[in-house]
Enzyme design. Structure first.
Site, mmCIF file in Angstrom:
data_model
loop_
_atom_site.group_PDB
_atom_site.id
_atom_site.type_symbol
_atom_site.label_atom_id
_atom_site.label_comp_id
_atom_site.label_asym_id
_atom_site.label_seq_id
_atom_site.Cartn_x
_atom_site.Cartn_y
_atom_site.Cartn_z
ATOM 1 N N ALA A 33 0.843 -1.201 0.000
ATOM 2 C CA ALA A 33 0.000 0.000 0.000
ATOM 3 C C ALA A 33 0.871 1.241 0.000
ATOM 4 O O ALA A 33 2.084 1.159 -0.166
ATOM 5 C CB ALA A 33 -0.933 -0.021 1.203
ATOM 6 N N ASN A 34 0.270 2.397 0.169
ATOM 7 C CA ASN A 34 1.014 3.660 0.277
ATOM 8 C C ASN A 34 0.276 4.558 1.266
ATOM 9 O O ASN A 34 -0.773 4.188 1.772
ATOM 10 C CB ASN A 34 1.158 4.310 -1.104
ATOM 11 C CG ASN A 34 -0.184 4.655 -1.707
ATOM 12 O OD1 ASN A 34 -0.910 5.491 -1.193
ATOM 13 N ND2 ASN A 34 -0.539 3.971 -2.791
#
Ligand code: CTP
Ligand code: CA
Length: 227
Positions: A33-34
């Site tokens: 993810a980020n």
């Protein structure tokens, strides 16, 4: 203009917005993810709705509340986001505020990977589809205005100008997300609007105000008073 038109400058327009991160599964319990919170994209959706637009908000996994009177289309991965975006077309305006994961895991596992092996696992990454470029380069049914975002940690304007060209979009909203700015996930944003005509740097302001300013600019273009 009648007062209703001034109040709702985007009445009758369809506006598509992507928001949040995407999650790319490694196995059923783990993902890549980020740090995108979805705050800016959701604020744009709210501002578009307030301006009278019909809003289609395609959102990755976020913790921010749904904007008032908008039911987001929830997706997880970049591929799902592309599919949802393609289903939503045609639109008048498309704004790509999502932080789409650049890579997915080539061989995501159907069962939880166990650590009882001698080596740590390694993964092969495969590039995800570029949703913004796909829509910006449509030969038919391209939205009248296609807007991308560029979150950069250095050389912000240089990278944004390159992205404007390579992706084929009309505007890039660029911002500096280097750790010292503390912007990622925060409530404020300092952005530059990069167009074919040049760069406009907006003063630091709340993400809600960035959203309202952006939608006012969009309305000017759609209503023919500016390019
Ligand atoms: N974008 C997209 N689909 C992707 C990657 C990016 O739609 N697979 C969109 C983002 O929503 C944003 C714009 O493209 O509007 C720029 O995203 P960014 O991550 O800054 O650009 P990249 O082309 O992925 O380049 P890099 O991450 O290497 O800077
Ligand atoms: Ca990227």
């Amino acid at each position: 203009l009648s007062s209703a038109a001034a109040d709702k400058p985007l009445a009758g327009k369809r506006v598509l917005i992507t928001s949040g991160p995407t999650h790319e599964p490694i196995d059923p319990v783990r993902y890549i993810a980020n740090r995108s919170s979805g705050k800016q994209g959701h604020a744009i959706a709210a501002a578009a709705a307030a301006a009278g637009a019909e809003v289609i908000l395609v959102s990755g996994p976020v913790h921010v509340p749904d904007p008032a009177r908008i039911s987001p289309i929830h997706v997880t991965t970049a591929k799902q986001m592309l599919e949802a975006v393609q289903k939503a077309l045609p639109v008048d305006v498309a704004i790509f505020a999502a932080a789409v994961a650049d890579w997915g895991i080539a061989d995501a596992q159907p069962q939880k990977i166990k650590k009882n092996k001698s080596d740590a696992p390694s993964f092969t990454l495969t590039e995800n589809p570029d949703i913004l470029a796909t829509v910006a380069k449509l030969k038919s049914g391209r939205p009248r205005l296609v807007v991308g975002f560029a979150a950069e940690t250095e050389h912000v304007l240089e990278h944004a100008k390159t992205k404007l060209k390579t992706k084929g979009c009309d505007w890039i909203v660029a911002n500096d997300v280097s750790p010292q700015t503390g912007i990622m996930g925060g409530d404020r944003n300092t952005v530059h609007l990069v167009t074919a005509g040049g760069v406009e740097s907006w003063p630091p302001q709340s993400k809600d105000d960035v959203a309202r300013t952006l939608m006012a600019r969009v309305a000017q273009v759609l209503n023919g008073s500016q390019q």
